[in-house]
Design a protein around this motif. Structure first.
Motif, PDB file in Angstrom:
ATOM      1  N   LEU A 120     -11.067  20.175   1.284  1.00  0.00           N
ATOM      2  CA  LEU A 120     -11.348  18.969   0.512  1.00  0.00           C
ATOM      3  C   LEU A 120     -11.199  17.739   1.421  1.00  0.00           C
ATOM      4  O   LEU A 120     -10.331  17.698   2.289  1.00  0.00           O
ATOM      5  CB  LEU A 120     -10.387  18.849  -0.664  1.00  0.00           C
ATOM      6  CG  LEU A 120     -10.597  19.848  -1.795  1.00  0.00           C
ATOM      7  CD1 LEU A 120      -9.421  19.802  -2.759  1.00  0.00           C
ATOM      8  CD2 LEU A 120     -11.892  19.546  -2.528  1.00  0.00           C
ATOM      9  N   LEU A 121     -12.031  16.738   1.196  1.00  0.00           N
ATOM     10  CA  LEU A 121     -12.001  15.539   2.029  1.00  0.00           C
ATOM     11  C   LEU A 121     -11.147  14.416   1.462  1.00  0.00           C
ATOM     12  O   LEU A 121     -10.746  13.516   2.205  1.00  0.00           O
ATOM     13  CB  LEU A 121     -13.425  15.028   2.266  1.00  0.00           C
ATOM     14  CG  LEU A 121     -14.249  15.843   3.253  1.00  0.00           C
ATOM     15  CD1 LEU A 121     -15.663  15.303   3.346  1.00  0.00           C
ATOM     16  CD2 LEU A 121     -13.593  15.821   4.614  1.00  0.00           C
ATOM     17  N   TRP A 122     -10.855  14.433   0.165  1.00  0.00           N
ATOM     18  CA  TRP A 122     -10.134  13.297  -0.404  1.00  0.00           C
ATOM     19  C   TRP A 122      -8.742  13.094   0.192  1.00  0.00           C
ATOM     20  O   TRP A 122      -8.313  11.951   0.316  1.00  0.00           O
ATOM     21  CB  TRP A 122     -10.090  13.356  -1.930  1.00  0.00           C
ATOM     22  CG  TRP A 122      -9.205  14.400  -2.514  1.00  0.00           C
ATOM     23  CD1 TRP A 122      -9.571  15.634  -2.960  1.00  0.00           C
ATOM     24  CD2 TRP A 122      -7.795  14.308  -2.711  1.00  0.00           C
ATOM     25  NE1 TRP A 122      -8.488  16.318  -3.422  1.00  0.00           N
ATOM     26  CE2 TRP A 122      -7.375  15.528  -3.281  1.00  0.00           C
ATOM     27  CE3 TRP A 122      -6.845  13.330  -2.471  1.00  0.00           C
ATOM     28  CZ2 TRP A 122      -6.063  15.789  -3.600  1.00  0.00           C
ATOM     29  CZ3 TRP A 122      -5.520  13.585  -2.789  1.00  0.00           C
ATOM     30  CH2 TRP A 122      -5.143  14.804  -3.353  1.00  0.00           C
ATOM     31  N   PRO A 123      -8.002  14.137   0.588  1.00  0.00           N
ATOM     32  CA  PRO A 123      -6.669  13.853   1.143  1.00  0.00           C
ATOM     33  C   PRO A 123      -6.715  13.024   2.434  1.00  0.00           C
ATOM     34  O   PRO A 123      -5.929  12.088   2.603  1.00  0.00           O
ATOM     35  CB  PRO A 123      -6.071  15.237   1.402  1.00  0.00           C
ATOM     36  CG  PRO A 123      -6.789  16.141   0.465  1.00  0.00           C
ATOM     37  CD  PRO A 123      -8.187  15.586   0.395  1.00  0.00           C
ATOM     38  N   ILE A 124      -7.639  13.331   3.333  1.00  0.00           N
ATOM     39  CA  ILE A 124      -7.701  12.571   4.575  1.00  0.00           C
ATOM     40  C   ILE A 124      -8.255  11.169   4.316  1.00  0.00           C
ATOM     41  O   ILE A 124      -7.869  10.203   4.974  1.00  0.00           O
ATOM     42  CB  ILE A 124      -8.491  13.324   5.668  1.00  0.00           C
ATOM     43  CG1 ILE A 124      -8.226  12.706   7.050  1.00  0.00           C
ATOM     44  CG2 ILE A 124      -9.973  13.339   5.384  1.00  0.00           C
ATOM     45  CD1 ILE A 124      -6.805  12.780   7.508  1.00  0.00           C
ATOM     46  N   GLY A 148     -15.387  16.456  -5.853  1.00  0.00           N
ATOM     47  CA  GLY A 148     -14.752  17.554  -5.118  1.00  0.00           C
ATOM     48  C   GLY A 148     -15.383  17.762  -3.749  1.00  0.00           C
ATOM     49  O   GLY A 148     -15.583  18.910  -3.335  1.00  0.00           O
ATOM     50  N   GLN A 149     -15.677  16.689  -3.065  1.00  0.00           N
ATOM     51  CA  GLN A 149     -16.378  16.755  -1.784  1.00  0.00           C
ATOM     52  C   GLN A 149     -15.586  17.575  -0.766  1.00  0.00           C
ATOM     53  O   GLN A 149     -14.388  17.434  -0.626  1.00  0.00           O
ATOM     54  CB  GLN A 149     -16.601  15.341  -1.255  1.00  0.00           C
ATOM     55  CG  GLN A 149     -17.433  15.279   0.000  1.00  0.00           C
ATOM     56  CD  GLN A 149     -17.613  13.847   0.493  1.00  0.00           C
ATOM     57  OE1 GLN A 149     -16.829  12.966   0.149  1.00  0.00           O
ATOM     58  NE2 GLN A 149     -18.627  13.635   1.283  1.00  0.00           N
ATOM     59  N   ARG A 150     -16.313  18.426  -0.069  1.00  0.00           N
ATOM     60  CA  ARG A 150     -15.741  19.277   0.974  1.00  0.00           C
ATOM     61  C   ARG A 150     -16.587  19.144   2.230  1.00  0.00           C
ATOM     62  O   ARG A 150     -17.724  18.685   2.168  1.00  0.00           O
ATOM     63  CB  ARG A 150     -15.729  20.743   0.532  1.00  0.00           C
ATOM     64  CG  ARG A 150     -14.857  21.003  -0.665  1.00  0.00           C
ATOM     65  CD  ARG A 150     -14.963  22.464  -1.107  1.00  0.00           C
ATOM     66  NE  ARG A 150     -14.049  22.759  -2.183  1.00  0.00           N
ATOM     67  CZ  ARG A 150     -12.823  23.183  -2.028  1.00  0.00           C
ATOM     68  NH1 ARG A 150     -12.328  23.369  -0.826  1.00  0.00           N
ATOM     69  NH2 ARG A 150     -12.051  23.429  -3.076  1.00  0.00           N
ATOM     70  N   LEU A 180     -11.862   3.323  -0.173  1.00  0.00           N
ATOM     71  CA  LEU A 180     -11.544   3.615  -1.579  1.00  0.00           C
ATOM     72  C   LEU A 180     -12.762   4.156  -2.319  1.00  0.00           C
ATOM     73  O   LEU A 180     -12.644   5.113  -3.099  1.00  0.00           O
ATOM     74  CB  LEU A 180     -11.004   2.370  -2.276  1.00  0.00           C
ATOM     75  CG  LEU A 180      -9.594   1.944  -1.880  1.00  0.00           C
ATOM     76  CD1 LEU A 180      -9.256   0.581  -2.476  1.00  0.00           C
ATOM     77  CD2 LEU A 180      -8.576   2.988  -2.314  1.00  0.00           C
ATOM     78  N   GLU A 181     -13.918   3.525  -2.073  1.00  0.00           N
ATOM     79  CA  GLU A 181     -15.155   4.019  -2.704  1.00  0.00           C
ATOM     80  C   GLU A 181     -15.422   5.472  -2.284  1.00  0.00           C
ATOM     81  O   GLU A 181     -15.760   6.318  -3.119  1.00  0.00           O
ATOM     82  CB  GLU A 181     -16.335   3.142  -2.295  1.00  0.00           C
ATOM     83  CG  GLU A 181     -16.320   1.759  -2.893  1.00  0.00           C
ATOM     84  CD  GLU A 181     -16.661   1.768  -4.370  1.00  0.00           C
ATOM     85  OE1 GLU A 181     -17.558   2.530  -4.778  1.00  0.00           O
ATOM     86  OE2 GLU A 181     -16.027   1.000  -5.119  1.00  0.00           O
ATOM     87  N   SER A 182     -15.269   5.746  -0.995  1.00  0.00           N
ATOM     88  CA  SER A 182     -15.514   7.089  -0.483  1.00  0.00           C
ATOM     89  C   SER A 182     -14.489   8.088  -1.020  1.00  0.00           C
ATOM     90  O   SER A 182     -14.837   9.225  -1.358  1.00  0.00           O
ATOM     91  CB  SER A 182     -15.485   7.062   1.051  1.00  0.00           C
ATOM     92  OG  SER A 182     -15.779   8.324   1.573  1.00  0.00           O
ATOM     93  N   MET A 183     -13.238   7.665  -1.119  1.00  0.00           N
ATOM     94  CA  MET A 183     -12.196   8.551  -1.637  1.00  0.00           C
ATOM     95  C   MET A 183     -12.438   8.867  -3.119  1.00  0.00           C
ATOM     96  O   MET A 183     -12.295  10.016  -3.545  1.00  0.00           O
ATOM     97  CB  MET A 183     -10.820   7.924  -1.459  1.00  0.00           C
ATOM     98  CG  MET A 183      -9.688   8.836  -1.902  1.00  0.00           C
ATOM     99  SD  MET A 183      -8.087   8.056  -1.878  1.00  0.00           S
ATOM    100  CE  MET A 183      -8.219   6.927  -3.247  1.00  0.00           C
ATOM    101  N   LEU A 184     -12.804   7.845  -3.897  1.00  0.00           N
ATOM    102  CA  LEU A 184     -13.088   8.077  -5.316  1.00  0.00           C
ATOM    103  C   LEU A 184     -14.281   9.010  -5.501  1.00  0.00           C
ATOM    104  O   LEU A 184     -14.273   9.875  -6.379  1.00  0.00           O
ATOM    105  CB  LEU A 184     -13.316   6.750  -6.029  1.00  0.00           C
ATOM    106  CG  LEU A 184     -12.074   5.860  -6.151  1.00  0.00           C
ATOM    107  CD1 LEU A 184     -12.434   4.508  -6.744  1.00  0.00           C
ATOM    108  CD2 LEU A 184     -10.995   6.547  -6.970  1.00  0.00           C
ATOM    109  N   TYR A 185     -15.296   8.856  -4.664  1.00  0.00           N
ATOM    110  CA  TYR A 185     -16.447   9.761  -4.697  1.00  0.00           C
ATOM    111  C   TYR A 185     -15.995  11.186  -4.392  1.00  0.00           C
ATOM    112  O   TYR A 185     -16.402  12.140  -5.070  1.00  0.00           O
ATOM    113  CB  TYR A 185     -17.508   9.299  -3.692  1.00  0.00           C
ATOM    114  CG  TYR A 185     -18.694  10.215  -3.599  1.00  0.00           C
ATOM    115  CD1 TYR A 185     -19.771  10.068  -4.468  1.00  0.00           C
ATOM    116  CD2 TYR A 185     -18.746  11.232  -2.657  1.00  0.00           C
ATOM    117  CE1 TYR A 185     -20.866  10.915  -4.399  1.00  0.00           C
ATOM    118  CE2 TYR A 185     -19.831  12.077  -2.575  1.00  0.00           C
ATOM    119  CZ  TYR A 185     -20.898  11.915  -3.442  1.00  0.00           C
ATOM    120  OH  TYR A 185     -21.972  12.753  -3.367  1.00  0.00           O
TER     121      TYR A 185
END
Length: 179
Positions: free
Chosen positions: A133-137, A123-125, A113-118
């Motif tokens: 984008l990395l948030w979907p995975i 907009g981490q890629r 969750l911390e990593s997803m929120l970051y």
């Protein structure tokens, strides 16, 4: 067993079974992407998206299938003594050790969750040419960890039922109607 626990077991098991059966076919998505990657590299211009898409498909496949594997008891066990024990003794050991699994899964969920929120905030890629984008995975991973926590709790309740002498088979509990 109280009705709400029976309902919990019933619905969690059904949901994780359904998602697990769908996730099971994710292997074909990964194979298709890798097949396309091989064909495109041989006959056309190489695709930029295939390697990461295959990695994302693999992560989805094994994370979303984790709760299904727990449900089917397909996870790896140290079977030095376990197979020789009675069902009740196995249930006692499983009812105790499941807390370690739940703790581990909560740690993974918290970190996920911390990593997803970051990833969402910034907009981490990935650092490749495709740059998805990395948030979907990461969201898929968090969902999978949460499903595994729910399934581990369901397995705990099933172990308690066995300890109390109520026979448990999958999502059916003998002596209780699951409608």
């Amino acid at each position: 067993m109280p009705g709400f626990i029976i309902s919990y077991i019933k619905y969690v098991d059904k949901f994780n079974y359904f998602i697990g059966r769908i996730a099971m076919y994710g292997i074909f998505i990964m194979v298709g992407v890798l097949l396309w990657s091989s064909i495109s590299k041989t006959f056309f211009m190489p695709s930029l998206w295939t390697l990461e898409s295959a990695q994302f498909a693999m992560v989805s496949y094994y994370i979303l299938g984790g709760a299904y594997a727990i449900q089917l008891k397909a996870n790896v066990r140290m079977d030095l003594f376990y197979s020789e024990w009675s069902i009740k003794r196995r249930a006692w050991v499983d009812a105790f050790t499941v807390f370690f699994l739940i703790f581990f899964l909560f740690v993974l969920l918290y970190g996920g969750l911390e990593s997803m929120l970051y990833s969402l905030e910034y907009g981490q890629r990935t650092r490749t040419a495709w740059r998805p984008l990395l948030w979907p995975i990461k969201a898929v991973m968090c969902i999978g960890f949460f499903m595994m926590i729910l399934q581990a709790i369901s397995e705990f309740f099933k172990d308690i039922a066995i300890i109390k002498g109520v026979e448990v088979t999958g999502i059916e509990i003998k002596g209780a109607q699951l409608k």
